[in-house]
Each structure stands twice: as C-alpha cells, then as structure tokens.
Design an enzyme around this catalytic site. Sequence first.
Site, PDB file in Angstrom:
ATOM      1  N   MET A 112     -22.287  25.283  -0.152  1.00  0.00           N
ATOM      2  CA  MET A 112     -23.217  26.128  -0.895  1.00  0.00           C
ATOM      3  C   MET A 112     -23.563  27.357  -0.057  1.00  0.00           C
ATOM      4  SD  MET A 112     -27.021  25.543  -2.250  1.00  0.00           S
ATOM      5  CE  MET A 112     -27.740  26.663  -1.100  1.00  0.00           C
ATOM      6  N   GLY A 166     -16.509  26.651   0.808  1.00  0.00           N
ATOM      7  CA  GLY A 166     -16.640  25.527  -0.115  1.00  0.00           C
ATOM      8  C   GLY A 166     -18.031  24.945  -0.084  1.00  0.00           C
ATOM      9  N   LYS A 226     -25.041  27.950  12.454  1.00  0.00           N
ATOM     10  CA  LYS A 226     -25.993  29.009  12.113  1.00  0.00           C
ATOM     11  C   LYS A 226     -27.372  28.691  12.683  1.00  0.00           C
ATOM     12  CE  LYS A 226     -25.144  30.885   8.242  1.00  0.00           C
ATOM     13  NZ  LYS A 226     -24.857  30.922   6.842  1.00  0.00           N
ATOM     14  N   GLU A 238      16.678   9.007  25.909  1.00  0.00           N
ATOM     15  CA  GLU A 238      16.552   9.404  24.504  1.00  0.00           C
ATOM     16  C   GLU A 238      16.917   8.280  23.548  1.00  0.00           C
ATOM     17  OE1 GLU A 238      18.962  12.896  23.840  1.00  0.00           O
ATOM     18  OE2 GLU A 238      20.607  12.152  25.055  1.00  0.00           O
ATOM     19  N   GLY A 298      14.853  13.243  26.153  1.00  0.00           N
ATOM     20  CA  GLY A 298      15.408  13.947  24.996  1.00  0.00           C
ATOM     21  C   GLY A 298      14.628  13.468  23.779  1.00  0.00           C
ATOM     22  N   ASN A 354      14.085  14.709  20.970  1.00  0.00           N
ATOM     23  CA  ASN A 354      14.638  14.863  19.614  1.00  0.00           C
ATOM     24  C   ASN A 354      15.315  13.558  19.209  1.00  0.00           C
ATOM     25  OD1 ASN A 354      13.903  17.539  19.912  1.00  0.00           O
ATOM     26  ND2 ASN A 354      15.951  18.196  20.519  1.00  0.00           N
ATOM     27  N   ASP A 355      16.191  13.095  20.100  1.00  0.00           N
ATOM     28  CA  ASP A 355      16.870  11.830  19.793  1.00  0.00           C
ATOM     29  C   ASP A 355      15.922  10.652  19.915  1.00  0.00           C
ATOM     30  OD1 ASP A 355      19.602  12.078  18.969  1.00  0.00           O
ATOM     31  OD2 ASP A 355      19.977  13.074  20.880  1.00  0.00           O
ATOM     32  N   ARG A 358     -22.558  34.354  15.810  1.00  0.00           N
ATOM     33  CA  ARG A 358     -21.575  33.274  16.009  1.00  0.00           C
ATOM     34  C   ARG A 358     -20.370  33.853  16.742  1.00  0.00           C
ATOM     35  NH1 ARG A 358     -19.683  32.544   9.721  1.00  0.00           N
ATOM     36  NH2 ARG A 358     -19.175  34.704   9.387  1.00  0.00           N
ATOM     37  N   SER A 384      15.205  12.970  32.118  1.00  0.00           N
ATOM     38  CA  SER A 384      14.713  14.025  31.230  1.00  0.00           C
ATOM     39  C   SER A 384      14.629  13.429  29.829  1.00  0.00           C
ATOM     40  CB  SER A 384      15.670  15.218  31.249  1.00  0.00           C
ATOM     41  OG  SER A 384      15.204  16.197  30.362  1.00  0.00           O
ATOM     42  N   ARG A 435      23.204  22.881  27.147  1.00  0.00           N
ATOM     43  CA  ARG A 435      24.040  22.037  26.273  1.00  0.00           C
ATOM     44  C   ARG A 435      25.470  22.569  26.362  1.00  0.00           C
ATOM     45  NH1 ARG A 435      19.032  22.436  22.830  1.00  0.00           N
ATOM     46  NH2 ARG A 435      18.461  20.354  22.150  1.00  0.00           N
TER      47      ARG A 435
HETATM   48  C1  PEP Z   1      17.096  15.644  22.607  1.00  0.00           C
HETATM   49  O1  PEP Z   1      17.650  14.733  21.993  1.00  0.00           O
HETATM   50  O2  PEP Z   1      15.854  15.754  22.666  1.00  0.00           O
HETATM   51  C2  PEP Z   1      17.874  16.669  23.300  1.00  0.00           C
HETATM   52  C3  PEP Z   1      17.292  17.571  24.041  1.00  0.00           C
HETATM   53  O3  PEP Z   1      19.199  16.675  23.086  1.00  0.00           O
HETATM   54  P1  PEP Z   1      19.904  17.216  21.742  1.00  0.00           P
HETATM   55  O4  PEP Z   1      18.865  17.869  20.917  1.00  0.00           O
HETATM   56  O5  PEP Z   1      20.950  18.154  22.197  1.00  0.00           O
HETATM   57  O6  PEP Z   1      20.439  15.959  21.164  1.00  0.00           O
HETATM   58 MG    MG Z   2      19.718  14.350  22.429  1.00  0.00          MG
END
Ligand code: PEP
Ligand code: MG
Length: 933
Positions: A120, A118, A39, A799, A820, A822-823, A353, A818, A597
């Site tokens: 004054m 929150g 402000k 992974e 992975g 997630n794993d 603002r 690549s 997949r």
């Molecule tokens: C992973 O593990 O990131 C992945 C892409 O393979 P998935 O989720 O199929 O195990």
């Molecule tokens: Mg995987």
Amino acid sequence: MAVRKVTAKKMVTKKALSKKWVYLFAEGNKDMRDLLGGKGAGLAEMTNAQLPVPPGFTITTEACNTYVALGKKFPKGMLKQTLAAMKQVEKQTGKKFGDAKNPLLVSVRSGAKFSMPGMMDTVLNLGLNSETLTGIEALTNNPRFAQDAYRRFIQMFGRIVMGIEAKKWDAIFDGVKEKFHAKQDTDLGVDGLKEVVVKYKELYKAELGEEFPEDPYKQLELAIGAVFGSWMGKRAVDYRRINKIADNLGTAVNVCTMVFGNMGDDSGTGVAFTRDPGTGENELFGEYLVNAQGEDVVAGIRTPMKIAELKEKNKKVYNEFHKIARRMEKHYREMQDLEFTVERGKLYMLQTRTGKRTARAAVNVAVQMVNEKLITKEEAVQRVDPQQVVQLLMPQFDYKAKEEATKVGKLLAKGLNASPGAATGLAIFDPDTAEKLGKEGKSIILVRYETSPEDVHGMYASKGILTQHGGATSHAAVVARGAGLPCVAGCEGIRVDEEKKQFTAGNKTIKEGDSISIDGGSGEVFAGEIRTVLPDYDKDENLKLLLSWADEIRLRKSRKGMENAPELGLQVWANADYPRDARMARRFGAQGIGLCRTEHMFMETERLPIVQKMILAKNDADRQVYLDQLLPIQRGDFIGLFEAMEELPTVIRLIDPPLHEFLPSYEELLVKSTELRMRIEYMHKDDVDNSSEKARLKETEELLNAVKGMKEANPMLGLRGCRLGITMPQITKMQTRAIIEAACILKKRGVNVHPEIMIPLVGHVNELKNQREILEAEAKKVIAEQGIELEYKFGTMIEIPRGALTANQIAEYAQFFSFGTNDLTQTTFGYSRDDAEGKFLLKYVEDKILPENPFQSLDQIGVGRLMQIAVKEGRAVKPGLKVGICGEHGGDPSSIDFCHRTGLNYVSCSPFRVPVARLAAAQAALAKVVKDK
Ligand code: PEP
Ligand code: MG
C-alpha cells in the site's frame, strides 16, 4: 485442530500485552530496520540527527505479523499505544488530531525492511473531515487549498485503503473539470472542488454502502489495517517470491505530520540523490516541483525542474537542503536517496534511504568515497555487486533504445542468458560465411541450431552467437564466454533452418543477412539493430583500482584456522585454449590457466581431417602416422600458450570429448551414401564409366561404417575423458610429448614455464594410475632427449561422483585436483548437460522445483557436498594438496563464496569473468573474516 488454533491465538495475545508496538520517531534509529522498516528507521535516524523531520511515529513490523497471525486483528495494546503516540505528536506540533480549530493532519505510509512494490502506498491529509476542513480553511486563509486537500484525501482513502477503482474517481474529476471548463487540475476553483468532494462521497457510499468516515481515529484505524493487509496482497506476495524476500518480515506503518508543498510558490516538493545515480558524479541529482504534493511528481502532470535550478530559484532552501544532503551522506557513509517538502519556505525531510545506482555509478561512488576517506577499501569492495562488473566489461544496449525496440514489438524470443553482453549484426547461418563476412569487417550474429567445435572459426569471427538448442554448459555457451562474446543459447522460441538459412519466431521470419540483436545478459533476441555502448577496461581507472583493492583483500590471510585449507584467499585463474584468450585473461588479472581444453585445437579446419584419419585408423601403426602429423601442430599450440603465460601455472587437460564429435554426422553420411547408391543403380546403369562415383560410394560407406562403429547411445557417459587415453594410449603419449617439448623449448629460451598436465573424468584410481605411468614414461623420455631439467605437475579432474568419493585413493597419484563441476553437476543430478536446459531445467527453475539452474550456480548441498568430501579426504592423504575448480561455476559469485569456504586454492573461469571472480573472491574473504569474528 480448532482447539489448537485457539491456543495459538491466546499465546500471541498474551505475549502481545507487554509489547511495545509503537515508536515515536525519536525512539528509533537506523539499525532498527527489522522492526521499523527502512522508511521508519530512516525517519528516526534523521530525527535524532536533529534534521527537520515532521513529528510522527512508526507502528512496528511485529505488529503487522501479529495482525496477520490473529486473522486481521490488531494486537492488544497497539491502538492504545497509537493514541498515546498521537498525543505526543500533538504536543510536538501544537495541533490536535480531529480538532476543528487547529487540526493535525497526517500521512500514513507503509514501510517494509526492503522497499517493495505492491505494498500500500501513501495516504495523505488523513484527519480531514467536514469540521477539520473549516479549521484548515481558516488557518490557511485559503479555501481552495483546503478543498483540494480534502478531495485528494477522499480519493486516496477511497482508492488505496478501501480499494475503489482509480478510474471511477478520475471519471468524476474529469467530468467536473469539463463542466467548469478547467483545462488543468489547478484551473478548478473552490466551487468545482466542492462539487468533486460531494460526488466523491456519493461514490464512496454507493460502492461501500456506508458514509465516508468522519471520525479521524476511524480513518487512521482503517488505514493502518489496509497497510498491514497489503503485506499479504497478491502483488506483494508475488514480488517477495521472485526476489526471495521472506514473508515473515512484515511491514511497518509510518504516521507522519502532514507538511504541504502545495501552499503556493514558496512551497514545493522534491526527490534527490546525493550523487548522480547514473554516473556517480559527486553532485546533487534530482527534481523539484513548485507548489505541489509528492503525488504530483509521481503522476508526471507537470514537469519538475532539475535540482540545480532550485539553486537559482530559491537559494536559501537549496543551500539548506544541500547541507542536509551532505550531512546525511557523511552520517550514513553511503549515497542517499532523499525526499523533501518545502512548506512556505521551510524545509522538511521526509525520507532517506540508500540510493540505487547503475554499475558505473556503483564503482565510481565506491572509489570516490575511499578517496574522500568516507569508507574503507573493504567497504568499497563490498559495495559493488560482482554481476555489475560484467556490465562494465561487455557491450550493452543503450537502455532507451532497447526499451523502444521492445515497445514496437521487435522482441522475437527469449532464450538462456548464456554469455553476457549485447550485439547487433547480420544473421548468418553457417560458420564459413560468418568467417568470410566477419573478416570483411561486417558485424555478424552466428545463428545455429547448436554449435560444435567445427563452428569455432565462424564463432570467433562473429559479434554474437544465437542457438536454438543447448544450455549453460553447451559448446556455444562455453566458447562464447571464453571469447567474451554475447550468447543466447537454448532459445527454443525460434526454429532454426540451417538449410534454408533462416529462422522463424512465431509468424516472423529472419533470413540470412537480416539484422538482429541479442542480449546475452537477459537472453532476449530482437529483430533489427539496437544501439550499443562499448566499454574499455584498460581505460577504466576506477574499476581497475577497485579490483586492485579486491586483490589485496583476497590474497590476505583470510582462512586462518580453517582445517587443512590454504591460509590465503582464492587465486583467480582462467580457462583459455588459445594464446589470445590467455593474453586477455592476463590483462584481466588472471594468475594462471586452470583449464586448456586441448581438443578445441583439434577442431580447426586444417587439422580436423588429420584428426579424423587418426581416429578411424585401422591399427596402431596407421594411427601413429597421423599422430606424428599432429605432434608439431600441438607443440606449436602449447608454445604459444606458454609464451602468453610465461612463468604462471598453466593447466593443460588431455583430450576429453567423445570421439564422434570429431567425425562427420552419421545421419548426413547415410543420406549421402544412399543418394550415391541410387544414382549408380538407377540413373547411370548403362553408363560405361561410373567408376569415380563407385569409388566415392565405397569411401562414403567405409566412413559410414566406421562412424556407425563409434556411435554411442549416451556419448556423454561413453568413450571420453581418460577412457580415451586408456583405449588409445598413443594419444596420451603424443599430447604429453607436445606439452613437454614445448615447455623445454621455452625453458631453453629462458622462460621459467610451469606446465601442469591434467587427466579428465577419472572415476577409479586405476584409471589415473594407468595414465600417469604412460605419461611419466613419455615425459621422462622427452626431458632426457631435450637435455634440460623441467618440473611439471600431474593432476586430475574430479568430475565423477565416484572420483570425489574415493578422493583419498586418487590423491595418492595426483599432485592437484580440479573440480569439473559441469560434469560433476551432470553426473550427480543425472541430467544431460546437452539437453536438460532446453527440455526441462528452465521449467524446473520457474516452478521452483530447483532454486537455481545448477549448471550456472553450484548446487552447494549436493554437488558441493561431494566437493567437500573430496577436499577433506584428498588433503587427509596429501596435506597441502592444491585444489581448484574449472567448471563454469568458477566464475559465479555465490559458487566462488562456497569455494572459499571449502578451502580451494583457486577458481578458474572464462577470461571475461576474471574481474568478476576477483571481486567475488574478495567479498568471500571478507565474509569469512566477519563470520570468524
Ligand atoms: C567440467 O566438466 O566442469 C569441465 C570443466 O570440463 P568440460 O566442460 O570440458 O567437460
Ligand atoms: Mg568435464
């Protein structure tokens, strides 16, 4: 301890002596937000732009921090500087603070760097006391106005600065109104207001044990202290925790000459955006209230007029404001949110603002401003939050309808926001019914305890998915994101009973066929229908234009000088298993497929029995029979995929999940065989012929034993990924053959396909070597058979932590990596991705044990570190090694930024996140450019 404390205090005080704590508005500018707050910086900038801003000054955020550090004491010199600034303001206005004849009144407001609930809020009319009151009465020749200003001040000061509850003030005011038969506040005359003032002062004394302060400087000191104190108030602290705002920013205090919007019909107050914050349309948008102070607008006692009406009612003021608004927007090169007051026909600007806006408006304003040559394409790309893009691609609940549903108690539970978008439909508890009704054109929400690949047909026929169990990388979440379906997963607040076809949430029961609504962006589940709004990407010209600018930026040389990294920015690929997903991905701008997949193809209803027989085969020869049946089916799948992708790179991953996922449940088979056995032994004992039941029992028991033989305590860490291909090399061969044959067929048709075959879950180089030998031999054979030249790439997923740590060995046998993630997240943290989110992970995030859910946003210093090692060591062996990411993080903006900095070639994400990733990758490239400078 005590000694050290004193020393610290001394140091603060010493440093404080020479400090400038107070800035006149004319001494600041827009770049001083850290010191003057948002402000204060805005008021300073407007003042210097010669706009009509009432004179005033700002006490700095540093003063606030020092006040807190000193244990609620003003820094030395601050009050002195405040008095000096007040003298300047007196000079500018020709009025005097506390003067009975020509009193200066001020407003006192907090103002942190970020606007923050929150804190004054405002105290108006500060400086009024029984003497200055008479001055105001005489000057305005309006005793009612003066009394009204006084009672407002006492109330605001008493409530906001001294903390006396609002309801106590309201009770007095309402009582006097009743006594004087006043319906509206404005009906109360001078006598009534005088009585309110007396009673307010009595309340003040009764509550605090002292008189209401008459000395204006005392009033000011208390108000400044209250603003600083509110920085550490509970609500402000909580807000900062939630929004990750640092505690050491502090708040500034703005002291500004009062101007009055309540001096009659030629006065008023308003708020306006320079463009419509809902649509982005380039016209003033806001409200104006005649004869009122700002707080009246907020209180909503009277209905304000639209700003457009002001044009008719007071053309002069409107034109002046319009001109200023345009000037402010040009000056800031950004849409502004303005506050103003008109005092007896004269316009004053009180705040400017950056205007908050919807996703729709964000995109439209950014594009318009480039067209108007106000900003560059780079700036436009940085002005839109990638998460907002999701809102423009997915159906959303009508905002008001959702609010209404919540208000009337239809919110049943909240789960994990697994895939964005909103959906309304009939609750259906099994995939077959979902598919049947979906095909009939009904809107379905498939509700399951959790989903498995066997449910896919029902999922695709539904408008949304709701599961009780499973996290951000659960089957339901991944498939839903891939298909662009809203999904709420891991909703442990409901109890799904698939047998009874119902779920309960508290004492409410939703039965099959009842309407429910889910919001995959927030994780909310509602009973009943909620109106939804549908987007159309193909017709969204502004979004497409903005994304095309993002592509230009992202694909420039943005990583020059980064060791071993590609020069250009990130490509955006998609995870797609089916041709229709691939087509959708291309429509959204994907430059390749980063993950197909293949096992998802195995799960389709007509294929599953063959897959099951293949898995349970007693010997290789039997297994080959079933693989031979699967070969043409898989080949057909890949032909479809290559047709959709044409010349773009397409990464196909060989079979990955534990085999039991393809088989019937062990528990169900056990129940079935026990039932059959009991029937045969007890009920049909004397039957002459129960041979058919005996045969069924035999078959079921055989299956049960086979499934039991495959059962694993820890399937996620068991026989899956490349371990499958190594134990059953025939599967690797069949899949390789299907891929290469499909590619050759298309090549013969003149399509220059680029298949890339990927091995999952490699932790040791020998695993990859093994698979590569099998695969290459088979590929060579097929290419020879087909009599056509074909290039394909061979790579691996990274992974498993050991895979990342030995990337130098693995890179010798892979043309690409690549991640992975997630794993890699699962195995790095040691959290089961199937269970963690349902069991403890959300609590971890809530309790700040983890800053974020690592399955949604990459853990950059842990999992990310493994990625950095793998990239560096992989490319040390093989410079130019292509590296991508295909875990769910490939569609998450902050993870994308990390991938850019780590030197990846591409990110791959579900088709509906491709536009998000295109924008996020461009922003990452720009951030890198900025950092490099
Ligand atoms: C992973 O593990 O990131 C992945 C892409 O393979 P998935 O989720 O199929 O195990
Ligand atoms: Mg995987």
